[in-house]
Design a protein around this motif. Structure first.
Motif, PDB file in Angstrom:
ATOM      1  N   LEU A 438       0.851  -1.325  -0.019  1.00  0.00           N
ATOM      2  CA  LEU A 438      -0.009   0.130   0.048  1.00  0.00           C
ATOM      3  C   LEU A 438       0.710   1.043  -0.144  1.00  0.00           C
ATOM      4  CD1 LEU A 438      -2.453  -1.039   2.738  1.00  0.00           C
ATOM      5  CD2 LEU A 438      -2.747  -1.321   0.300  1.00  0.00           C
ATOM      6  N   ALA A 439       2.230   1.043  -0.097  1.00  0.00           N
ATOM      7  CA  ALA A 439       2.959   2.310   0.062  1.00  0.00           C
ATOM      8  C   ALA A 439       2.913   3.504  -0.973  1.00  0.00           C
ATOM      9  CB  ALA A 439       4.474   1.841   0.049  1.00  0.00           C
ATOM     10  N   ASP A 440       2.551   2.927  -2.240  1.00  0.00           N
ATOM     11  CA  ASP A 440       2.445   3.809  -3.443  1.00  0.00           C
ATOM     12  C   ASP A 440       1.159   4.709  -3.186  1.00  0.00           C
ATOM     13  OD1 ASP A 440       4.727   3.097  -4.391  1.00  0.00           O
ATOM     14  OD2 ASP A 440       3.898   1.685  -5.899  1.00  0.00           O
ATOM     15  N   TYR A 441       0.226   3.767  -2.539  1.00  0.00           N
ATOM     16  CA  TYR A 441      -1.225   4.519  -2.570  1.00  0.00           C
ATOM     17  C   TYR A 441      -1.147   5.448  -1.493  1.00  0.00           C
ATOM     18  CZ  TYR A 441      -6.220   5.183  -1.292  1.00  0.00           C
ATOM     19  OH  TYR A 441      -7.391   5.775  -1.257  1.00  0.00           O
ATOM     20  N   TYR A 442      -0.373   5.365  -0.382  1.00  0.00           N
ATOM     21  CA  TYR A 442      -0.305   6.372   0.835  1.00  0.00           C
ATOM     22  C   TYR A 442       0.516   7.539   0.240  1.00  0.00           C
ATOM     23  CZ  TYR A 442      -2.506   2.998   4.260  1.00  0.00           C
ATOM     24  OH  TYR A 442      -3.338   2.433   5.105  1.00  0.00           O
ATOM     25  N   GLY A 443       1.387   7.087  -0.568  1.00  0.00           N
ATOM     26  CA  GLY A 443       2.464   8.272  -0.985  1.00  0.00           C
ATOM     27  C   GLY A 443       1.824   9.231  -1.958  1.00  0.00           C
ATOM     28  N   GLU A 444       0.736   8.669  -2.755  1.00  0.00           N
ATOM     29  CA  GLU A 444       0.289   9.384  -3.759  1.00  0.00           C
ATOM     30  C   GLU A 444      -1.143  10.187  -3.392  1.00  0.00           C
ATOM     31  OE1 GLU A 444      -0.236   6.896  -6.965  1.00  0.00           O
ATOM     32  OE2 GLU A 444       1.820   6.362  -7.286  1.00  0.00           O
ATOM     33  N   LYS A 445      -1.689   9.613  -2.410  1.00  0.00           N
ATOM     34  CA  LYS A 445      -3.157   9.761  -2.221  1.00  0.00           C
ATOM     35  C   LYS A 445      -3.139  10.855  -0.851  1.00  0.00           C
ATOM     36  CE  LYS A 445      -5.281   7.637  -5.462  1.00  0.00           C
ATOM     37  NZ  LYS A 445      -5.964   8.166  -6.697  1.00  0.00           N
ATOM     38  N   VAL A 446      -2.259  10.465  -0.249  1.00  0.00           N
ATOM     39  CA  VAL A 446      -2.110  11.053   1.366  1.00  0.00           C
ATOM     40  C   VAL A 446      -0.964  12.076   1.403  1.00  0.00           C
ATOM     41  CG1 VAL A 446      -2.555  10.927   3.463  1.00  0.00           C
ATOM     42  CG2 VAL A 446      -3.548   9.043   2.297  1.00  0.00           C
ATOM     43  N   SER A 447       0.134  11.405   1.421  1.00  0.00           N
ATOM     44  CA  SER A 447       1.478  12.211   1.679  1.00  0.00           C
ATOM     45  C   SER A 447       2.503  11.095   1.448  1.00  0.00           C
ATOM     46  CB  SER A 447       1.330  12.827   2.940  1.00  0.00           C
ATOM     47  OG  SER A 447       2.643  13.307   3.199  1.00  0.00           O
ATOM     48  N   PRO A 448       3.548  11.627   0.764  1.00  0.00           N
ATOM     49  CA  PRO A 448       4.635  10.945   0.653  1.00  0.00           C
ATOM     50  C   PRO A 448       5.341  10.435   1.959  1.00  0.00           C
ATOM     51  CG  PRO A 448       4.976  12.561  -0.926  1.00  0.00           C
ATOM     52  CD  PRO A 448       3.829  12.847   0.239  1.00  0.00           C
ATOM     53  N   ASP A 449       5.079  11.209   3.230  1.00  0.00           N
ATOM     54  CA  ASP A 449       5.598  11.125   4.585  1.00  0.00           C
ATOM     55  C   ASP A 449       4.755  10.149   5.381  1.00  0.00           C
ATOM     56  OD1 ASP A 449       7.723  13.028   4.115  1.00  0.00           O
ATOM     57  OD2 ASP A 449       6.580  14.611   4.577  1.00  0.00           O
ATOM     58  N   PHE A 450       3.550   9.615   4.796  1.00  0.00           N
ATOM     59  CA  PHE A 450       2.790   9.022   5.623  1.00  0.00           C
ATOM     60  C   PHE A 450       3.256   7.823   6.363  1.00  0.00           C
ATOM     61  CE2 PHE A 450      -0.503   5.779   6.780  1.00  0.00           C
ATOM     62  CZ  PHE A 450      -1.798   6.645   6.975  1.00  0.00           C
ATOM     63  N   LEU A 451       4.157   6.757   5.526  1.00  0.00           N
ATOM     64  CA  LEU A 451       4.514   5.530   6.156  1.00  0.00           C
ATOM     65  C   LEU A 451       6.000   5.951   7.043  1.00  0.00           C
ATOM     66  CD1 LEU A 451       4.409   2.912   3.426  1.00  0.00           C
ATOM     67  CD2 LEU A 451       2.838   3.349   5.216  1.00  0.00           C
ATOM     68  N   ALA A 452       6.530   6.900   6.626  1.00  0.00           N
ATOM     69  CA  ALA A 452       7.661   7.570   7.634  1.00  0.00           C
ATOM     70  C   ALA A 452       7.034   7.941   8.998  1.00  0.00           C
ATOM     71  CB  ALA A 452       8.372   8.588   7.088  1.00  0.00           C
ATOM     72  N   TYR A 453       5.851   8.574   8.793  1.00  0.00           N
ATOM     73  CA  TYR A 453       5.409   9.093  10.268  1.00  0.00           C
ATOM     74  C   TYR A 453       4.829   7.937  11.036  1.00  0.00           C
ATOM     75  CZ  TYR A 453       5.009  14.246   9.159  1.00  0.00           C
ATOM     76  OH  TYR A 453       5.628  15.326   8.932  1.00  0.00           O
ATOM     77  N   ARG A 454       4.245   6.863  10.230  1.00  0.00           N
ATOM     78  CA  ARG A 454       3.671   5.764  10.860  1.00  0.00           C
ATOM     79  C   ARG A 454       4.845   4.829  11.481  1.00  0.00           C
ATOM     80  NH1 ARG A 454       4.312   0.847  10.195  1.00  0.00           N
ATOM     81  NH2 ARG A 454       2.952  -0.828  10.884  1.00  0.00           N
ATOM     82  N   GLN A 455       5.903   4.944  10.775  1.00  0.00           N
ATOM     83  CA  GLN A 455       7.018   4.055  11.333  1.00  0.00           C
ATOM     84  C   GLN A 455       7.475   4.670  12.802  1.00  0.00           C
ATOM     85  OE1 GLN A 455       8.170   0.879  10.141  1.00  0.00           O
ATOM     86  NE2 GLN A 455       9.075   1.071  12.063  1.00  0.00           N
ATOM     87  N   ARG A 456       7.683   6.038  12.485  1.00  0.00           N
ATOM     88  CA  ARG A 456       7.995   6.800  13.799  1.00  0.00           C
ATOM     89  C   ARG A 456       7.147   6.610  15.050  1.00  0.00           C
ATOM     90  NH1 ARG A 456      10.020  12.687  13.440  1.00  0.00           N
ATOM     91  NH2 ARG A 456      10.364  12.101  15.683  1.00  0.00           N
ATOM     92  N   ILE A 457       5.772   6.421  14.710  1.00  0.00           N
ATOM     93  CA  ILE A 457       4.781   6.420  15.901  1.00  0.00           C
ATOM     94  C   ILE A 457       4.912   4.776  16.439  1.00  0.00           C
ATOM     95  CG2 ILE A 457       2.333   6.086  16.232  1.00  0.00           C
ATOM     96  CD1 ILE A 457       2.778   8.942  16.157  1.00  0.00           C
ATOM     97  N   ALA A 458       5.166   4.017  15.323  1.00  0.00           N
ATOM     98  CA  ALA A 458       5.140   2.734  15.914  1.00  0.00           C
ATOM     99  C   ALA A 458       6.568   2.350  16.823  1.00  0.00           C
ATOM    100  CB  ALA A 458       5.490   1.591  14.722  1.00  0.00           C
ATOM    101  N   ASN A 459       7.471   3.128  16.364  1.00  0.00           N
ATOM    102  CA  ASN A 459       8.984   3.018  17.000  1.00  0.00           C
ATOM    103  C   ASN A 459       8.618   3.668  18.473  1.00  0.00           C
ATOM    104  OD1 ASN A 459      10.173   1.863  14.890  1.00  0.00           O
ATOM    105  ND2 ASN A 459      11.185   3.929  14.420  1.00  0.00           N
ATOM    106  N   ILE A 460       7.905   4.662  18.758  1.00  0.00           N
ATOM    107  CA  ILE A 460       7.713   5.242  20.095  1.00  0.00           C
ATOM    108  C   ILE A 460       6.934   4.114  20.881  1.00  0.00           C
ATOM    109  CG2 ILE A 460       6.072   6.988  21.037  1.00  0.00           C
ATOM    110  CD1 ILE A 460       6.884   8.917  18.770  1.00  0.00           C
ATOM    111  N   LEU A 461       5.849   3.643  20.312  1.00  0.00           N
ATOM    112  CA  LEU A 461       5.315   2.552  20.984  1.00  0.00           C
ATOM    113  C   LEU A 461       6.158   1.482  21.460  1.00  0.00           C
ATOM    114  CD1 LEU A 461       1.954   2.823  18.830  1.00  0.00           C
ATOM    115  CD2 LEU A 461       2.156   3.691  21.364  1.00  0.00           C
ATOM    116  N   HIS A 462       6.958   1.008  20.582  1.00  0.00           N
ATOM    117  CA  HIS A 462       7.801  -0.071  20.870  1.00  0.00           C
ATOM    118  C   HIS A 462       8.718   0.461  21.966  1.00  0.00           C
ATOM    119  CE1 HIS A 462       9.919  -3.862  20.087  1.00  0.00           C
ATOM    120  NE2 HIS A 462      11.144  -2.919  19.958  1.00  0.00           N
ATOM    121  N   GLU A 463       9.358   1.621  21.852  1.00  0.00           N
ATOM    122  CA  GLU A 463      10.078   2.019  22.844  1.00  0.00           C
ATOM    123  C   GLU A 463       9.563   2.070  24.174  1.00  0.00           C
ATOM    124  OE1 GLU A 463      13.801   3.198  24.203  1.00  0.00           O
ATOM    125  OE2 GLU A 463      13.480   2.526  22.079  1.00  0.00           O
ATOM    126  N   GLU A 464       8.531   2.548  24.402  1.00  0.00           N
ATOM    127  CA  GLU A 464       7.624   2.611  25.462  1.00  0.00           C
ATOM    128  C   GLU A 464       7.444   1.295  26.129  1.00  0.00           C
ATOM    129  OE1 GLU A 464       3.176   4.033  27.075  1.00  0.00           O
ATOM    130  OE2 GLU A 464       3.432   2.767  25.440  1.00  0.00           O
TER     131      GLU A 464
END
Length: 585
Positions: A438-464
């Motif tokens: 789904l990477a291309d869809y999120y990048g084109e339809k929402v924002s190229p940064d969508f999956l990068a943001y998602r990864q950072r949010i997931a990393n914060i939860l993992h760190e917690e």
């Protein structure tokens, strides 16, 4: 004449006959109960009966139908409520009251109702299997597209005029290549245990947008994908599926209540009839079909209900629609397999389930997919199956085997449900294998940064998650300021982003753009605070400003249609943190 030799619950045996074929539908006893041949040997034929066998006696006749167990497909499926073998419950109630009578012979679809049909072919046209020859408005929101049966092709030699017709009326005639004449009506039959053919399976590239942040962002499902929702009693499986049924961007919803409690299924039926479809403003039932097979209904029909539901879904997929199936719950279906397997005296495997449990589960989930139909349209079937492991034990066979065949796993957590955190999907135990697709869809339809943001949010939860192990042992006071900040930001993510309020007008459904903006604000807060902490500002000082609480409340304070307010919030964060930095200096 073939007669019953033995009866063991839903399993009936007939001796010394070669009149039946494997998977043939048969009529059992004087009441003509519907059954299916599931085993044949030189000595006996084994039949599973889809109705209650109470009162059945040896010596009663068994009659073959010459065809497999099939679903009737045509206009009138939507808005209807069927039992596990596609008998309309409203008609059964008229016939026999609140309890279904054995041998109730009711047509699956209303043969007296007329539909306004538009014939889309002309005499001389060549038609292949799966091509559309007529359309009619089935409900105010769904156009029914009648198709040539997949195994039929030929030249049109006669067509009816546009007008009002019943599903049994002749709409067109085909002359096949071998000279036979085939009559086309609005309805056709299809074996429920055989998947309907399509031209090509297409790569998965679009998400099934649900408006639920923990799903769309953390563990997304694709259109044509499969997901499992495992959870113990009271964790919110049914409520999660209700929310998905209401908000996901599928054209048609097929809800299968497989072995659920009667009062719970009643609640589903009542709620669905009251729900207003957010897409159309009309009743949600206009694009929904319900299959109700409660725990007190015959156990064999519970097994059939899953196949009936997926066959109806494939039929609408072939018209070019996107279908979402809610199967609640596949554990009850597996229990039906186990009970019938026991009566057949088959060798049990793990926890008494039959050895073929994995293959049956895989057969069901493999019928999902995003395809090019025989008529050249694109359609999909997405399957979301609830699993009810006893005692929330995810290591039991049904959960483990389901996990093998689905690519999306939303693990419901009892502690989250008891803390009123909904959806109670545990972000640490859940995963999705569709993210790269789904990477291309999120990048084109929402924002190229969508999956990068998602990864950072997931990393914060993992760190917690790792830090909380330390906090449990020695407390949070000994942690350095940057780690205290991670714990505070993770709380903002959990409460402000992952937790959602189904009763709030702006929070019940959140578009992808707002989900992206919310992640952006949380990460902006984290980055600015991390900068300030590195310059000597304490986390307690930042907490005292009320910024964390303000960011948590943005899901309510910023309406879905006013994304510009996120910019104002980002500026406020920057200004307040700058003031704290100035005070330290």
């Amino acid at each position: 004449m073939n007669t019953i030799f033995s009866i063991n619950g839903p399993v009936v045996k007939v001796r010394d006959t070669k009149d039946f074929s494997m998977l043939e539908m048969v009529y059992v006893g004087e009441k003509r109960l519907i059954g299916e041949v599931i085993g044949i040997s030189s000595e006996e034929t084994t039949i599973q009966v889809y109705e209650s066998t109470t009162g059945l006696k040896p010596g009663e006749p068994v009659e073959g139908s010459g065809m497999p167990m099939s679903a009737t497909l045509g206009p009138g499926i939507l808005t209807n409520i069927f039992d596990g073998i596609e008998r309309p419950l409203k008609k059964l109630e008229e016939l026999s009251g609140a309890f279904i009578a054995e041998g109730a012979n009711v047509p699956a679809l209303d043969t007296s109702k007329r539909f306004e049909v538009t014939v889309t072919v002309e005499v001389g046209d060549r038609l292949e299997g799966g091509q559309i020859f007529a359309t009619c408005p089935e409900t105010p929101v769904i156009e029914h597209r009648s198709m040539v049966p997949p195994n039929v092709c030929g030249e049109v030699v006669w067509t009816a005029k546009n007008g009002w017709y019943r599903i049994t009326d002749k709409i067109a005639e085909l002359k096949t290549d071998d000279g036979k004449t085939v009559t086309l009506t609005l309805a056709q039959k299809w074996p429920i245990k055989k998947s309907r053919p399509f031209k090509e399976r297409l790569p998965i590239s679009m998400p099934l947008v649900t408006g639920q942040r923990v799903i769309d962002t953390i563990a997304p499902i694709a259109k044509g994908g499969t997901a499992a929702v495992p959870g113990g009693f009271g964790t919110g499986k049914t409520m999660t599926q209700h929310q998905l049924a209401k908000w996901c961007d599928a054209d048609i919803i097929v809800y299968i209540g497989c072995g659920e409690r009667g009062n719970e299924m009643t609640q589903v039926l009542e709620e669905f009839s009251e729900l207003v479809d957010p897409r159309t403003g009309k009743s949600l039932t206009d694009r929904t079909v319900l299959i109700a097979n409660t725990s007190n209904m015959p156990v064999a029909a519970r097994e059939a209900s899953i196949y009936t539901g997926i066959t109806l879904a494939e039929y609408y997929r072939d018209m070019g629609y996107h279908i979402a199936i809610m199967a609640d719950s596949t554990s009850r279906w597996a229990e039906a397999l186990r009970e019938i397997s026991g009566r057949l005296e088959e060798m049990p495997a793990e926890e008494g389930f039959p050895a073929y449990l994995p293959s049956r589960i895989s057969e069901f989930y493999e019928r999902a997919g995003y395809v090019e139909t025989l008529s050249g349209k694109e359609g999909s079937v997405s399957i979301i199956g609830a699993v009810s492991p006893q005692g929330s034990d995810f290591s039991e066979p049904v959960t483990q085997n389901t996990k093998r065949f689905v690519r999306c796993f939303w693990a419901l957590d009892k502690s989250l449900a008891y803390a009123r955190h909904y959806p109670a999907i545990n972000w640490n135990d859940s995963y999705s294998e569709y993210i790269d697709d789904l990477a291309d869809y999120y990048g084109e339809k929402v924002s190229p940064d969508f999956l990068a943001y998602r990864q950072r949010i997931a990393n914060i939860l993992h760190e917690e998650n790792k830090l909380m192990e330390i906090v449990k042992l020695i407390g949070s006071d000994v942690l350095p300021e940057d780690q205290k900040l991670v714990i505070e930001i993770a709380r903002v993510v959990r409460v402000g982003f992952l937790q959602q309020n189904a009763y709030h007008k702006d929070d019940t459904y959140v578009p992808l753009e707002k989900q992206f903006n919310m992640m952006g604000i949380i990460l902006e807060l984290y980055d600015r605070c991390a900068e300030a902490v590195s310059r000597g500002v304490t986390v307690s000082a930042v907490t005292a400003t009320g910024l964390f609480e303000k960011v948590i409340k943005m899901k309510y304070d910023i309406p879905n249609d006013k994304p510009q307010l996120f910019k104002d919030l980002a500026e406020e964060i920057s200004k307040q943190v700058s003031v704290l930095e100035t005070e330290v200096i």
